[in-house]
Write a protein that holds these residues in place. Structure first.
Motif, PDB file in Angstrom:
ATOM      1  N   PRO A   9     -19.736   5.331  -0.046  1.00 38.67           N
ATOM      2  CA  PRO A   9     -19.649   6.407   0.044  1.00 38.67           C
ATOM      3  C   PRO A   9     -19.889   7.144   0.956  1.00 38.67           C
ATOM      4  CG  PRO A   9     -20.750   6.194  -1.988  1.00 38.67           C
ATOM      5  CD  PRO A   9     -20.763   5.081  -1.106  1.00 38.67           C
ATOM      6  N   TRP A  10     -20.708   6.896   1.770  1.00 42.22           N
ATOM      7  CA  TRP A  10     -21.102   7.972   3.395  1.00 42.22           C
ATOM      8  C   TRP A  10     -19.994   7.440   4.897  1.00 42.22           C
ATOM      9  CZ3 TRP A  10     -25.344   4.395   1.460  1.00 42.22           C
ATOM     10  CH2 TRP A  10     -25.439   3.561   2.007  1.00 42.22           C
ATOM     11  N   ASP A  11     -19.114   6.367   4.174  1.00 40.50           N
ATOM     12  CA  ASP A  11     -17.956   5.854   5.298  1.00 40.50           C
ATOM     13  C   ASP A  11     -16.371   6.899   4.659  1.00 40.50           C
ATOM     14  OD1 ASP A  11     -19.084   3.679   6.337  1.00 40.50           O
ATOM     15  OD2 ASP A  11     -18.602   2.681   4.084  1.00 40.50           O
ATOM     16  N   VAL A  12     -16.555   7.776   3.685  1.00 37.78           N
ATOM     17  CA  VAL A  12     -15.210   8.222   3.761  1.00 37.78           C
ATOM     18  C   VAL A  12     -16.128  10.119   3.136  1.00 37.78           C
ATOM     19  CG1 VAL A  12     -14.039   9.419   1.521  1.00 37.78           C
ATOM     20  CG2 VAL A  12     -14.486   6.430   2.137  1.00 37.78           C
ATOM     21  N   VAL A  13     -17.199  10.531   2.451  1.00 35.19           N
ATOM     22  CA  VAL A  13     -17.564  12.135   2.367  1.00 35.19           C
ATOM     23  C   VAL A  13     -18.021  12.552   4.065  1.00 35.19           C
ATOM     24  CG1 VAL A  13     -19.157  13.231   1.521  1.00 35.19           C
ATOM     25  CG2 VAL A  13     -18.674  11.366   0.419  1.00 35.19           C
ATOM     26  N   GLY A  14     -17.303  13.659   3.923  1.00 37.19           N
ATOM     27  CA  GLY A  14     -17.742  14.251   4.952  1.00 37.19           C
ATOM     28  C   GLY A  14     -16.453  13.880   6.784  1.00 37.19           C
ATOM     29  N   ASP A  15     -15.916  12.941   5.978  1.00 34.62           N
ATOM     30  CA  ASP A  15     -14.703  12.727   6.745  1.00 34.62           C
ATOM     31  C   ASP A  15     -13.241  12.485   6.152  1.00 34.62           C
ATOM     32  OD1 ASP A  15     -12.085  10.844   9.100  1.00 34.62           O
ATOM     33  OD2 ASP A  15     -14.124   9.371   8.767  1.00 34.62           O
ATOM     34  N   PRO A  16     -12.628  13.907   6.932  1.00 31.09           N
ATOM     35  CA  PRO A  16     -11.481  13.494   5.997  1.00 31.09           C
ATOM     36  C   PRO A  16     -10.131  13.097   6.386  1.00 31.09           C
ATOM     37  CG  PRO A  16     -11.702  15.501   8.067  1.00 31.09           C
ATOM     38  CD  PRO A  16     -12.780  14.079   8.164  1.00 31.09           C
ATOM     39  N   ASP A  17     -10.728  11.881   6.968  1.00 29.28           N
ATOM     40  CA  ASP A  17      -9.622  10.560   8.205  1.00 29.28           C
ATOM     41  C   ASP A  17      -9.724   9.453   7.150  1.00 29.28           C
ATOM     42  OD1 ASP A  17      -7.723  13.292   9.537  1.00 29.28           O
ATOM     43  OD2 ASP A  17      -9.649  12.430  11.107  1.00 29.28           O
ATOM     44  N   ALA A  18     -10.701   9.280   6.719  1.00 26.67           N
ATOM     45  CA  ALA A  18     -11.170   8.438   5.836  1.00 26.67           C
ATOM     46  C   ALA A  18     -10.008   7.962   5.130  1.00 26.67           C
ATOM     47  CB  ALA A  18     -12.768   7.732   5.291  1.00 26.67           C
TER      48      ALA A  18
END
Length: 388
Positions: A9-18
């Motif tokens: 999840p931390w790969d995605v949350v906070g990264d709008p491009d992930a």
């Protein structure tokens, strides 16, 4: 073949491009961690951080307190490393919005904090040493904890399926924090002996089968005495039989197989009872029954009847796929797990050829480890293989 990429999840949350970046790889699905062990993870593209340190095993969503009231063994909430109160849910939503099917990734019998706080739950080896990272799956309280966790962590809103990791025996090989156990080489026969459990539940289990636990532990210590001087490269079940005798080996494996099978049956049943129709349940598995760890040793015929399929480690080649493919019927899944992080020994440059070899041995799907950990160059090679 359908491909799914592992993601935290931390790969995605906070990264709008992930989410869009992962979808652009050419995968149709993601396997998103909802319950995970302690780890230190690189996030090479995230706009806010580069390292995430998850200090202990935790669930990555808000637990349902009704499931855990009055229980001593229960999941831990994530600490400060979790970007939000529900990182799994937020990441799953973003990935689904990018057009990806989301399946949960649930780590079960691998939890160092649980073992440290509840030492009676640990696997105990023949020397009396506790393995706090490895809850003993023969113990009723541990089994109740694991089956409840399996259902809760697997059946998250919007998820279409799950992959259960460590749904069976864990043993010596753990890669514990700052591991210092490689000074003496151990083949898988010695690994098995060092992974046998002698907690009260397992001692009673051996006795039910007519095996004296003290006799077994003495045989294990006697067999391992020369190993501490010279190491051991012995592999295969015949090597286990040679070390402690065929009868002791067979009875120990009978107990462990019975315990693991019934846990797997219970965990899958609990997930299905909580899930909507069509929810897919896969296990991370190894076709060698006495192996233990993240990819638990199973009987391929049994597990292909119990679950909807398996995810099989293929970092050392695709040879482990065939025993499962031989037992596949109908829509059963045999997914080849291929590492695509070159810094972790993966081979993204040969992904297309490796996928073709896996298909030749019966793989029906691919799993790619790991979209969040891989470098940009690795992901470019994955994209070229999946979207030529």
């Amino acid at each position: 073949m359908k491909a799914s990429a592992f993601v935290y999840p931390w790969d995605v949350v906070g990264d709008p491009d992930a989410a869009a970046r992962i979808a652009d790889l050419g995968v149709r699905q993601v396997t998103l961690a909802s319950a995970y062990h302690s780890t230190r993870a690189l996030t090479p593209r995230h706009p806010r951080h580069r390292i995430v340190t998850a200090e202990h095993a935790s669930v990555l969503y808000p637990v349902d307190e009704d499931h855990w009231a009055g229980r001593a063994l229960r999941p831990y909430a994530a600490g400060a490393w979790a970007p939000t109160a529900d990182p799994y849910g937020e990441a799953a939503h973003a990935l689904a919005e990018a057009g990806l099917d989301v399946h949960t990734w649930v780590v079960l019998a691998h939890n160092s904090r649980l073992g440290a706080e509840h030492p009676d739950s640990n696997v105990v080896n023949a020397y009396g040493d506790h393995y706090p990272w490895a809850p003993c799956i023969a113990q009723p309280a541990v089994r109740a904890y694991l089956t409840t966790l399996a259902a809760e962590a697997a059946v998250r809103p919007g998820a279409r399926g799950t992959e259960l990791e460590s749904c069976g025996w864990y043993g010596l090989a753990h890669l514990h924090a700052h591991d210092k156990i490689a000074g003496v080489g151990l083949g898988d026969a010695a690994q098995y002996l060092m992974s046998l459990c002698f907690c009260p539940a397992c001692r009673s289990g051996y006795a039910e089968l007519g095996l004296d636990a003290d006799e077994l532990s003495e045989a294990v210590r006697r067999a391992l005495d020369p190993v501490w001087s010279a190491g051991s490269a012995h592999v295969g079940w015949p090597a286990v039989e040679k070390l402690i005798g065929a009868d002791l080996a067979a009875t120990s494996l009978e107990w462990r197989t019975r315990v693991a099978r019934t846990l797997q049956e219970s965990a899958v049943a609990a997930v299905r009872a909580a899930a909507p129709p069509g929810f897919q349940v896969l296990l991370h598995a190894d076709p060698t029954a006495y192996h233990c760890g993240a990819n638990v040793g199973v009987d391929p015929e049994h597990i292909m009847r119990v679950a909807d399929g398996v995810v099989v480690p293929c970092a050392a080649g695709p040879h482990l796929l065939a025993p499962f493919a031989e037992q596949r019927t109908g829509g059963g899944v045999v997914a080849a797990n291929l590492t695509v992080v070159s810094g972790m020994g993966g081979r993204p440059a040969t992904l297309a050829a490796d996928a073709e070899r896996a298909a030749g041995l019966g793989a029906t799907e691919l799993r790619l480890y790991h979209a969040g950990l891989a470098s940009g160059a690795d992901l470019s090679l994955v994209r070229a293989a999946l979207r030529p």
